[in-house]
Design a protein around this motif. Structure first.
Motif, PDB file in Angstrom:
ATOM      1  N   ALA A   1      48.067  41.980  36.962  1.00  0.00           N
ATOM      2  CA  ALA A   1      47.347  41.431  35.813  1.00  0.00           C
ATOM      3  C   ALA A   1      47.316  42.410  34.645  1.00  0.00           C
ATOM      4  CB  ALA A   1      45.926  41.036  36.215  1.00  0.00           C
TER       5      ALA A   1
ATOM      6  N   ALA B   1      50.289  28.691  40.639  1.00  0.00           N
ATOM      7  CA  ALA B   1      49.149  29.434  40.116  1.00  0.00           C
ATOM      8  C   ALA B   1      48.621  30.368  41.193  1.00  0.00           C
ATOM      9  CB  ALA B   1      48.063  28.476  39.656  1.00  0.00           C
TER      10      ALA B   1
ATOM     11  N   ILE C   1      42.846  39.705  33.309  1.00  0.00           N
ATOM     12  CA  ILE C   1      42.896  38.427  34.025  1.00  0.00           C
ATOM     13  C   ILE C   1      44.208  37.735  33.696  1.00  0.00           C
ATOM     14  CG2 ILE C   1      41.752  36.206  34.390  1.00  0.00           C
ATOM     15  CD1 ILE C   1      39.136  37.479  33.499  1.00  0.00           C
TER      16      ILE C   1
ATOM     17  N   ASN D   1      46.166  34.229  34.149  1.00  0.00           N
ATOM     18  CA  ASN D   1      46.161  32.814  34.501  1.00  0.00           C
ATOM     19  C   ASN D   1      47.607  32.320  34.412  1.00  0.00           C
ATOM     20  OD1 ASN D   1      45.828  30.098  34.853  1.00  0.00           O
ATOM     21  ND2 ASN D   1      44.719  29.743  32.941  1.00  0.00           N
TER      22      ASN D   1
ATOM     23  N   ALA E   1      41.682  28.396  32.331  1.00  0.00           N
ATOM     24  CA  ALA E   1      40.690  28.935  33.258  1.00  0.00           C
ATOM     25  C   ALA E   1      39.390  29.208  32.522  1.00  0.00           C
ATOM     26  CB  ALA E   1      41.210  30.224  33.898  1.00  0.00           C
TER      27      ALA E   1
ATOM     28  N   THR F   1      47.515  35.820  29.657  1.00  0.00           N
ATOM     29  CA  THR F   1      46.697  36.883  30.229  1.00  0.00           C
ATOM     30  C   THR F   1      45.747  37.381  29.151  1.00  0.00           C
ATOM     31  OG1 THR F   1      46.715  38.996  31.404  1.00  0.00           O
ATOM     32  CG2 THR F   1      48.326  38.747  29.638  1.00  0.00           C
TER      33      THR F   1
ATOM     34  N   SER G   1      36.102  31.912  38.400  1.00  0.00           N
ATOM     35  CA  SER G   1      37.045  31.163  37.576  1.00  0.00           C
ATOM     36  C   SER G   1      37.142  29.728  38.075  1.00  0.00           C
ATOM     37  CB  SER G   1      38.424  31.830  37.646  1.00  0.00           C
ATOM     38  OG  SER G   1      39.375  31.065  36.930  1.00  0.00           O
TER      39      SER G   1
ATOM     40  N   VAL H   1      43.070  32.722  39.491  1.00  0.00           N
ATOM     41  CA  VAL H   1      43.564  33.752  38.571  1.00  0.00           C
ATOM     42  C   VAL H   1      43.710  35.053  39.359  1.00  0.00           C
ATOM     43  CG1 VAL H   1      42.546  32.736  36.477  1.00  0.00           C
ATOM     44  CG2 VAL H   1      41.210  34.354  37.858  1.00  0.00           C
TER      45      VAL H   1
END
Lengths: 125, 125, 125, 125
Positions: C13, D4, D36, D38, D44, D70, D96, D100
């Motif tokens: 991430a 995902a 984070i 996604n 999200a 992100t 979330s 994620v």
């Protein structure tokens, strides 16, 4: 009696022993360490295999971690079957006869001030 | 109500309290920390056992983390049953009465500029 | 024969290539690395997708990690389909045709002394 | 279509925003970041709760991470419902609406040379 936490196969994809380091003595010498905790009541027989970018794997490097003990092994110190070359990328696979916990740390003292990294290894089995 | 994430047994294979550090005060003193988050609604009774390379484990060191609180415990500050020696390798096992989340951080100020490492501990049970 | 530890989908991430770095040469140049270990006996076909804050994902960036080899790929060096911009946040998704182990490392040399971080990537599948 | 990867509940037990930092500008200002990713095709909705040592949790702090994007959120920048105090320990829980991947990074520039730490957060659910 303490339970024996952990796994019997671990992987560390990152490995690199800097070619030069501080003159401040062994504690501050650049080093790459695999920290192994054997919290159980049986000695752990460890076999480490080293992988490279452009040659066949080397090893196994063998160690015993006694019951209820931890050992922080420096890749710099591995000598049998042969030392790990400085300044090239490698990775490692750590197999144990009993469950252990493995963490990876590097101290880099190539420059005046040290840098540190650490992560729990990947528990593969 | 927030769910209580985490596990009841964690391991940190890496541990080392540098023998000396900066004079810049407590915030920048070399320290090794275990960060514990109890996001649940029940107090967590924590028992930490310390493992060494060449002697029997010490402990348990006992702490309470209240419900919906976090505590960042410095191994440097552990006093009962006895302080953890400086400058030697150790590892730790963290048991909790309820699920918690554990992360390990070291600040090293042996040299003029600090270094940091951190990793989530190994969730063992 | 060594078992092939790992997963076939990993996520990182965090991603950021500092815009400037040390003049001390390639080893100490600021870089962001994805370390991949293929401990198995089949070559791994890798496809990396890069995600950004404010534009569509880029990729795939394709690499082969031969059987029983590790490669430490620098995001700085990615050129096809296009270089990754410096100084902006990104994240990455690493897909592999066979199980591999992935670790993420950054060396930051924007200031006189380098800083390091590393963590095993998130094993997503 | 990209799958995902990830989870819907993550925990970071470590948290600390240094009270002072470098004057070298925003990129080198001391900061604590939650990254984070996604990677999926649905936005999200994120809710972050902050835990402390000696007071009730604060939050939720709400953010949207669009599909295939992100975001690297700095705890320093959190303002609603209230800023996070500097110089005290905290921890965080990240919920979330869709899976994620979450990673935690700190850049510390209290001294002349920066220090870095990073770790994947704990996937709690």
């Amino acid at each position: 009696m303490t339970p024996a936490p952990g796994r019997t196969l671990w992987a560390i994809a990152e490995g690199y022993i800097p070619p030069a380091g501080s003159d401040a003595g062994r504690a501050l010498e650049s080093h790459e360490t695999v920290c192994i905790l054997n919290a159980g009541d049986t000695d752990a027989e460890i076999a480490i295999t080293i992988f490279f970018a452009d040659r066949e794997p080397k090893g196994p490097y063998r160690f015993t971690i006694p019951a209820r003990r931890t050992r922080h092994l420096r890749f710099n110190d591995f000598v049998t079957p042969e030392p790990i070359p400085r300044g090239i990328d490698y990775a490692s696979l750590i197999e144990s006869s009993v469950p252990v916990v493995v963490q990876h740390t590097r101290l880099d003292s190539r420059q005046a001030e040290l840098a540190l990294l650490s992560t729990v290894a990947y528990p593969a089995a």
